[in-house]
Design a protein around this motif. Structure first.
Motif, PDB file in Angstrom:
ATOM      1  N   LEU A  36      21.736  -0.551   4.099  1.00 48.36           N
ATOM      2  CA  LEU A  36      20.578  -0.443   3.215  1.00 48.36           C
ATOM      3  C   LEU A  36      19.275  -0.308   3.992  1.00 48.36           C
ATOM      4  N   VAL A  37      19.059  -1.161   4.990  1.00 48.71           N
ATOM      5  CA  VAL A  37      17.790  -1.113   5.722  1.00 48.71           C
ATOM      6  C   VAL A  37      17.696   0.125   6.613  1.00 48.71           C
ATOM      7  N   SER A  38      18.827   0.717   6.950  1.00 47.11           N
ATOM      8  CA  SER A  38      18.815   1.909   7.796  1.00 47.11           C
ATOM      9  C   SER A  38      18.591   3.183   7.000  1.00 47.11           C
ATOM     10  N   HIS A  39      18.924   3.166   5.716  1.00 46.55           N
ATOM     11  CA  HIS A  39      18.873   4.384   4.912  1.00 46.55           C
ATOM     12  C   HIS A  39      17.903   4.304   3.746  1.00 46.55           C
ATOM     13  N   CYS A  40      17.315   3.141   3.481  1.00 45.72           N
ATOM     14  CA  CYS A  40      16.520   2.959   2.270  1.00 45.72           C
ATOM     15  C   CYS A  40      15.276   3.843   2.270  1.00 45.72           C
ATOM     16  N   ARG A  41      14.920   4.284   1.060  1.00 39.88           N
ATOM     17  CA  ARG A  41      13.714   5.081   0.852  1.00 39.88           C
ATOM     18  C   ARG A  41      12.820   4.480  -0.230  1.00 39.88           C
ATOM     19  N   HIS A  42      13.373   3.614  -1.042  1.00 40.47           N
ATOM     20  CA  HIS A  42      12.643   3.103  -2.197  1.00 40.47           C
ATOM     21  C   HIS A  42      12.582   1.579  -2.154  1.00 40.47           C
ATOM     22  N   ALA A  43      11.630   1.037  -2.903  1.00 43.69           N
ATOM     23  CA  ALA A  43      11.415  -0.409  -2.916  1.00 43.69           C
ATOM     24  C   ALA A  43      12.615  -1.143  -3.490  1.00 43.69           C
ATOM     25  N   TRP A  44      13.279  -0.543  -4.489  1.00 43.43           N
ATOM     26  CA  TRP A  44      14.406  -1.230  -5.095  1.00 43.43           C
ATOM     27  C   TRP A  44      15.563  -1.395  -4.113  1.00 43.43           C
ATOM     28  N   GLN A  45      15.680  -0.448  -3.154  1.00 44.49           N
ATOM     29  CA  GLN A  45      16.727  -0.569  -2.147  1.00 44.49           C
ATOM     30  C   GLN A  45      16.446  -1.729  -1.191  1.00 44.49           C
ATOM     31  N   ILE A  46      15.178  -1.914  -0.849  1.00 39.32           N
ATOM     32  CA  ILE A  46      14.806  -3.061  -0.013  1.00 39.32           C
ATOM     33  C   ILE A  46      15.048  -4.364  -0.764  1.00 39.32           C
ATOM     34  N   TRP A  82       4.493   0.034   6.668  1.00 34.69           N
ATOM     35  CA  TRP A  82       4.469  -1.258   7.350  1.00 34.69           C
ATOM     36  C   TRP A  82       4.435  -2.410   6.359  1.00 34.69           C
ATOM     37  N   ARG A  83       3.895  -2.165   5.164  1.00 35.69           N
ATOM     38  CA  ARG A  83       3.908  -3.242   4.165  1.00 35.69           C
ATOM     39  C   ARG A  83       5.338  -3.571   3.742  1.00 35.69           C
ATOM     40  N   THR A  84       6.213  -2.555   3.806  1.00 37.40           N
ATOM     41  CA  THR A  84       7.628  -2.810   3.532  1.00 37.40           C
ATOM     42  C   THR A  84       8.224  -3.730   4.594  1.00 37.40           C
ATOM     43  N   VAL A  85       7.839  -3.489   5.842  1.00 37.63           N
ATOM     44  CA  VAL A  85       8.292  -4.358   6.930  1.00 37.63           C
ATOM     45  C   VAL A  85       7.788  -5.778   6.716  1.00 37.63           C
ATOM     46  N   ALA A  86       6.519  -5.892   6.310  1.00 43.30           N
ATOM     47  CA  ALA A  86       5.941  -7.225   6.081  1.00 43.30           C
ATOM     48  C   ALA A  86       6.681  -7.957   4.970  1.00 43.30           C
ATOM     49  N   LEU A  87       6.985  -7.243   3.891  1.00 45.47           N
ATOM     50  CA  LEU A  87       7.730  -7.867   2.794  1.00 45.47           C
ATOM     51  C   LEU A  87       9.126  -8.283   3.245  1.00 45.47           C
ATOM     52  N   TRP A  88       9.757  -7.438   4.073  1.00 44.57           N
ATOM     53  CA  TRP A  88      11.096  -7.792   4.563  1.00 44.57           C
ATOM     54  C   TRP A  88      11.056  -9.015   5.470  1.00 44.57           C
TER      55      TRP A  88
END
Length: 557
Positions: free
Chosen positions: A154-164, A203-209
């Protein structure tokens, strides 16, 4: 990802499904219905479930220091549906193992021509998995492994917020499924940082993760703080920090000095690339997934080695090798990607040769371990089959000695478990009414000895734990078959023998193939032998329980 498993050739599909078929045969051959090893610790929960008591706190029972709430819940659900028949837990693990294999093939190795290595990897991964997964209790290993692989995909292929968000949910469930998902806490943030640096995710996705990982990590530490099982040997918070660090480093290499040399060579090889390796090889989702596997395998090796150090000088038992082999396989794929434009590069040959050699070493070690397991248990397979038959056909006569060395080494634990099952009327006690010891004794007193039932006691042996094994053969000449029920009595202890074992010598001597499975074997726990009783009574009943034959001998002679 579009070139996933659907685009594979027939040869690639065979690389996946041939070993899956072999695993199916392996599971079908070894799976048994009776409880084995750690499953006996779960009997109290079975009792609560059958009596509709509150079993929810039991979801957090420790399994080797892991948080195993989800595997416990899965086991409870499967057991309650299928009347606590352990074969269905094993079949479920088989399906999870296949799902893990398919996810790995689709999201980690679809873009590399590694069919031979993948085929061998599937072979040893599935076959060796059977050794550790033929026990419903081992959902605590299989389920988190599947979830760890899914998080990486998931983290290698995700494109959308729902996948994260889905990856975060899977990670949380994985932490509650066992410690084999813990390395995902270290590997997944690194992959997302690489992707953010290359502009694939914000980068905000990284921060949320990172926030999600911090929450999951805090949850893990909070739950583990209330556990009585320690994670890192005997080190508690406040113990010598440097000693703890040294333990992690010194115990994270397998096997011993050769593992240390291989690890040092790998680090040197990566340093020789002067940082260009990750810059070139980390582009694209497939390569991100491979980097995830490399990090996952390294962290998992360190965790396993440090948490199981009390098991001896080689805490990374060979059963873990198939899991760790995912690392060098992924490294081999990265090497091929990095030097795709220059296949004759010296470093390419050196790095690919090293990673490939390490993968082959893991493969051969795992296949050898699996073969050793197969041959080691081949001789005891008839005993396990007869134990399964006796457990299903004569549950009221089941005794702790039947399981010693085959499904447990603790006779007191087995006796308690059998008593719980008998009282709660679960498992074979729910639907089957077999004769009891009291009924057999009454039948013995009202019947007479029949000399046509041949009974021989061939010998006795005592193992290192003091358990006494008694073996021989019995054959009913008038009925033309071997008796199914044989009771041995030593003092106040009574044991049901495993009847129906192969005795080709008896069949040859009696000149009848009907006596081919006339052998029997009984085991008295050490406590029975130590009670001081010396006279042992062996009784072989006809199948209608109206006739019998018996032999009296001295125990230990």
């Amino acid at each position: 990802m579009r070139q996933g498993i659907g685009g594979r050739s027939l040869g690639a599909w065979a690389c996946i499904f041939v070993p899956v078929f072999v695993l199916a045969l392996f599971v079908a051959h070894f799976a048994r219905s009776f409880p084995v090893w750690e499953t006996w610790f779960f009997m109290g929960t079975w009792q609560k479930l059958s009596q509709h008591e509150n079993w929810v706190p039991d979801l957090f029972i420790d399994r080797w220091g892991h948080i195993s709430a989800l595997p416990n819940l899965l086991n409870i659900g499967i057991d309650s549906i299928f009347n606590f028949d352990q074969r269905f837990d094993i079949y479920f693990l088989f399906l999870v193992a296949i799902a893990t294999l398919l996810v790995t093939a689709r999201y980690y190795f679809y873009d590399n021509k590694l069919r031979v290595v993948l085929a061998l990897a599937c072979l040893f991964l599935t076959l060796r998995a059977a050794e550790i997964w033929l026990d419903g209790w081992n959902t605590a290993m299989v389920v988190p492994l599947f979830m760890a692989v899914t998080v990486g995909a998931l983290v290698s292929h995700c494109r959308h917020a729902w996948q994260i968000a889905l990856a975060a949910v899977v990670l949380f469930l994985g932490i509650n499924a066992g410690g084999y998902c813990l390395p995902a806490l270290a590997a997944s943030p690194i992959i997302l940082c690489l992707r953010a640096r290359q502009g694939e995710v914000a980068w905000r996705t990284v921060a949320l993760w990172l926030l999600a990982c911090a929450f999951v990590g805090a949850y893990y530490l909070m739950v583990r703080a209330s556990s009585t099982v320690l994670d890192l040997r005997d080190h508690r918070p406040g113990s010598d920090f440097f000693s703890l660090v040294w333990t992690l480093i010194a115990r994270s290499i397998y096997p011993g000095i050769w593992g240390s040399v291989a690890f040092a060579a790998l680090m040197i090889a990566l340093l020789m690339t002067k940082g260009k390796f990750l810059a070139t090889a980390s582009s694209g989702p497939a390569n991100h997934a491979k980097i995830y596997l490399v990090i996952y395998a390294l962290v998992l090796a360190g965790l396993i080695a440090s948490t199981r150090a009390h098991h001896g000088p080689a805490p990374l038992h060979e059963r873990y090798v198939p899991l760790l082999c995912l690392g060098p396989m992924a490294l081999l794929g990265l090497c091929e990607t990095h030097y795709a434009a220059n296949s004759n590069h010296v470093r390419r040959k050196w790095l690919c040769g090293f990673a490939g050699g390490l993968s082959w070493a893991f493969v051969l070690l795992s296949i050898a371990g699996n073969a050793n397991y197969w041959f080691a248990f081949a001789s005891s397979a008839p005993q396990l089959q007869e134990l399964d038959d006796a457990y299903s056909e004569f549950p009221q006569l089941a005794t702790p000695g039947m399981f010693l060395g085959r499904a447990s080494n603790d006779p007191v634990l087995v006796a308690t478990g059998l008593a719980i099952m008998r009282e709660a009327r679960i498992g074979p006690y729910r639907v089957h009414s077999s004769p009891t010891f009291v009924q057999l004794e009454l039948s013995r007193k009202s019947s007479k000895v029949d000399p046509s039932i041949a009974l021989s006691l061939d010998g006795q042996t005592m193992d290192a734990e003091g358990n006494l094994q008694v073996f021989g053969w019995s054959f009913d000449r008038s009925e033309g078959h071997a008796p199914r029920v044989m009771i041995l009595r030593l003092g106040d202890c009574r044991e049901l023998a495993l009847a129906g074992l192969p005795r080709p010598d008896v069949a040859e001597a009696l000149k009848t193939p009907a006596a081919l499975r006339s052998g029997w074997l009984a085991t008295f726990p050490a406590a029975c032998v130590q009670e001081g009783a010396t006279e042992m009574l062996v009784t072989s009943f006809a199948r209608d329980f109206q006739r019998y034959s018996e032999v009296i001998t001295r125990a230990g002679k």
